[in-house]
Design a protein around this motif. Structure first.
Motif, PDB file in Angstrom:
ATOM      1  N   ARG A  91       7.590 -28.236 -13.670  1.00 38.96           N
ATOM      2  CA  ARG A  91       6.501 -28.567 -12.743  1.00 38.96           C
ATOM      3  C   ARG A  91       6.823 -29.831 -11.947  1.00 38.96           C
ATOM      4  N   ALA A  92       7.443 -30.802 -12.598  1.00 36.55           N
ATOM      5  CA  ALA A  92       7.837 -32.026 -11.892  1.00 36.55           C
ATOM      6  C   ALA A  92       8.871 -31.706 -10.818  1.00 36.55           C
ATOM      7  N   ALA A  93       9.813 -30.831 -11.149  1.00 39.31           N
ATOM      8  CA  ALA A  93      10.840 -30.425 -10.178  1.00 39.31           C
ATOM      9  C   ALA A  93      10.220 -29.638  -9.026  1.00 39.31           C
ATOM     10  N   LEU A  94       9.273 -28.763  -9.328  1.00 38.43           N
ATOM     11  CA  LEU A  94       8.621 -27.984  -8.274  1.00 38.43           C
ATOM     12  C   LEU A  94       7.781 -28.879  -7.366  1.00 38.43           C
ATOM     13  N   ALA A  95       7.125 -29.875  -7.932  1.00 37.84           N
ATOM     14  CA  ALA A  95       6.353 -30.816  -7.121  1.00 37.84           C
ATOM     15  C   ALA A  95       7.277 -31.593  -6.180  1.00 37.84           C
ATOM     16  N   LEU A  96       8.415 -32.038  -6.703  1.00 40.21           N
ATOM     17  CA  LEU A  96       9.377 -32.749  -5.858  1.00 40.21           C
ATOM     18  C   LEU A  96       9.937 -31.817  -4.791  1.00 40.21           C
ATOM     19  N   THR A  97      10.195 -30.574  -5.161  1.00 37.23           N
ATOM     20  CA  THR A  97      10.681 -29.584  -4.195  1.00 37.23           C
ATOM     21  C   THR A  97       9.708 -29.442  -3.035  1.00 37.23           C
ATOM     22  N   GLU A  98       8.437 -29.330  -3.343  1.00 39.84           N
ATOM     23  CA  GLU A  98       7.435 -29.187  -2.286  1.00 39.84           C
ATOM     24  C   GLU A  98       7.387 -30.431  -1.401  1.00 39.84           C
ATOM     25  N   ALA A  99       7.397 -31.599  -2.017  1.00 46.92           N
ATOM     26  CA  ALA A  99       7.316 -32.837  -1.242  1.00 46.92           C
ATOM     27  C   ALA A  99       8.519 -33.004  -0.318  1.00 46.92           C
ATOM     28  N   THR A 101      10.645 -30.597   0.701  1.00 47.65           N
ATOM     29  CA  THR A 101      10.686 -29.503   1.671  1.00 47.65           C
ATOM     30  C   THR A 101       9.703 -29.738   2.808  1.00 47.65           C
ATOM     31  N   LEU A 102       8.545 -30.298   2.489  1.00 48.42           N
ATOM     32  CA  LEU A 102       7.504 -30.550   3.495  1.00 48.42           C
ATOM     33  C   LEU A 102       7.442 -32.030   3.864  1.00 48.42           C
ATOM     34  N   VAL A 103       8.560 -32.717   3.779  1.00 46.27           N
ATOM     35  CA  VAL A 103       8.623 -34.172   3.939  1.00 46.27           C
ATOM     36  C   VAL A 103       8.006 -34.663   5.251  1.00 46.27           C
ATOM     37  N   ALA A 104       8.100 -33.896   6.306  1.00 48.12           N
ATOM     38  CA  ALA A 104       7.563 -34.336   7.599  1.00 48.12           C
ATOM     39  C   ALA A 104       6.040 -34.444   7.588  1.00 48.12           C
ATOM     40  N   SER A 105       5.378 -33.700   6.707  1.00 47.96           N
ATOM     41  CA  SER A 105       3.917 -33.719   6.717  1.00 47.96           C
ATOM     42  C   SER A 105       3.316 -34.904   5.958  1.00 47.96           C
ATOM     43  N   SER A 106       3.963 -35.336   4.870  1.00 47.27           N
ATOM     44  CA  SER A 106       3.367 -36.453   4.123  1.00 47.27           C
ATOM     45  C   SER A 106       4.374 -37.271   3.332  1.00 47.27           C
ATOM     46  N   GLY A 107       5.632 -37.150   3.673  1.00 43.42           N
ATOM     47  CA  GLY A 107       6.641 -37.899   2.940  1.00 43.42           C
ATOM     48  C   GLY A 107       6.762 -37.418   1.504  1.00 43.42           C
ATOM     49  N   VAL A 108       7.365 -38.229   0.669  1.00 45.07           N
ATOM     50  CA  VAL A 108       7.453 -37.939  -0.764  1.00 45.07           C
ATOM     51  C   VAL A 108       6.580 -38.991  -1.450  1.00 45.07           C
ATOM     52  N   PRO A 109       5.386 -38.581  -1.870  1.00 39.54           N
ATOM     53  CA  PRO A 109       4.470 -39.536  -2.495  1.00 39.54           C
ATOM     54  C   PRO A 109       5.064 -40.191  -3.739  1.00 39.54           C
ATOM     55  N   TYR A 113       7.367 -38.588  -6.938  1.00 38.05           N
ATOM     56  CA  TYR A 113       8.692 -39.110  -7.279  1.00 38.05           C
ATOM     57  C   TYR A 113       8.711 -39.635  -8.718  1.00 38.05           C
ATOM     58  N   ALA A 114       7.690 -40.400  -9.091  1.00 37.15           N
ATOM     59  CA  ALA A 114       7.625 -40.971 -10.444  1.00 37.15           C
ATOM     60  C   ALA A 114       7.542 -39.867 -11.499  1.00 37.15           C
ATOM     61  N   ARG A 115       6.815 -38.809 -11.201  1.00 40.12           N
ATOM     62  CA  ARG A 115       6.711 -37.686 -12.139  1.00 40.12           C
ATOM     63  C   ARG A 115       8.085 -37.067 -12.374  1.00 40.12           C
ATOM     64  N   ALA A 116       8.836 -36.866 -11.306  1.00 46.71           N
ATOM     65  CA  ALA A 116      10.186 -36.309 -11.444  1.00 46.71           C
ATOM     66  C   ALA A 116      11.102 -37.291 -12.184  1.00 46.71           C
ATOM     67  N   PHE A 120      13.715 -36.614 -15.444  1.00 49.07           N
ATOM     68  CA  PHE A 120      15.126 -36.449 -15.121  1.00 49.07           C
ATOM     69  C   PHE A 120      15.809 -37.809 -15.137  1.00 49.07           C
ATOM     70  N   ALA A 121      16.946 -37.891 -15.820  1.00 47.16           N
ATOM     71  CA  ALA A 121      17.751 -39.109 -15.773  1.00 47.16           C
ATOM     72  C   ALA A 121      18.173 -39.336 -14.321  1.00 47.16           C
ATOM     73  N   GLN A 122      18.531 -40.536 -13.986  1.00 43.05           N
ATOM     74  CA  GLN A 122      18.843 -40.885 -12.600  1.00 43.05           C
ATOM     75  C   GLN A 122      19.880 -39.954 -11.971  1.00 43.05           C
ATOM     76  N   GLU A 123      20.949 -39.632 -12.708  1.00 42.30           N
ATOM     77  CA  GLU A 123      21.991 -38.754 -12.170  1.00 42.30           C
ATOM     78  C   GLU A 123      21.459 -37.338 -11.971  1.00 42.30           C
ATOM     79  N   GLU A 124      20.642 -36.869 -12.905  1.00 42.98           N
ATOM     80  CA  GLU A 124      20.030 -35.545 -12.775  1.00 42.98           C
ATOM     81  C   GLU A 124      19.072 -35.505 -11.591  1.00 42.98           C
ATOM     82  N   LEU A 125      18.302 -36.554 -11.438  1.00 43.43           N
ATOM     83  CA  LEU A 125      17.345 -36.632 -10.335  1.00 43.43           C
ATOM     84  C   LEU A 125      18.081 -36.606  -8.993  1.00 43.43           C
ATOM     85  N   ALA A 126      19.202 -37.288  -8.935  1.00 39.91           N
ATOM     86  CA  ALA A 126      20.004 -37.273  -7.703  1.00 39.91           C
ATOM     87  C   ALA A 126      20.523 -35.866  -7.415  1.00 39.91           C
TER      88      ALA A 126
END
Length: 152
Positions: A91-99, A101-109, A113-116, A120-126
């Motif tokens: 769910r954290a990955a899907l939330a980040l995916t949506e943010a 993918t739709l970055v132009a509408s509201s950025g990445v809140p 980001y904190a949820r992801a 995920f460890a820093q390297e995984e998150l990258a």
């Protein structure tokens, strides 16, 4: 947006082989170490949001081959309302995916980001971020070149 009279468009891989190979390399590097199921869920959700039938067809097929259930595949589009079908990490990955993918509408809140980052460890998150970037690029290539679902 559907256009049944689409003009013949270029074959991106053939017309820009260096760019295509570079994207393949980026995509391969992004996937490294990520759970293949998670990879497909991210690619499916981004393709849904972007309206990319070609990529959606490809990634749902790949997910099925990897053993993903039909039930979960049907729930990806409504993952927030079907939370019990997905792990908190998914769910954290899907939330980040949506943010992203739709970055132009509201950025990445920050909370997304904190949820992801909590799952995920820093390297995984990258790599997850790189994966989201690559599927968005693939979606844009497929949409721009009018790739047909189920066609080679």
């Amino acid at each position: 947006m559907t256009n049944t009279d689409t003009v013949s468009r270029l074959d991106f891989a053939q017309a820009a082989p260096k760019a295509f190979k570079a994207l393949i390399g980026f995509d391969t590097a992004a996937r490294e170490g990520l759970d293949p199921t998670l990879v497909e869920l991210v690619q499916i959700r981004s393709s849904q949001l972007n309206g990319c039938a070609y990529c959606l067809h490809m990634h749902t097929r790949d997910a099925r081959k990897a053993g993903e259930s039909e039930e979960r595949l049907h729930m990806v589009a409504v993952w927030e309302d079907a939370a019990h079908f997905f792990t908190e990490r998914e769910r954290a990955a899907l939330a980040l995916t949506e943010a992203v993918t739709l970055v132009a509408s509201s950025g990445v809140p920050d909370d997304v980001y904190a949820r992801a980052a909590a799952h995920f460890a820093q390297e995984e998150l990258a790599r997850l971020l790189a994966l989201i970037l690559t599927i968005n690029t693939w979606n844009r290539i497929a949409l721009s070149t009018a790739k047909i679902p189920g066609a080679a």
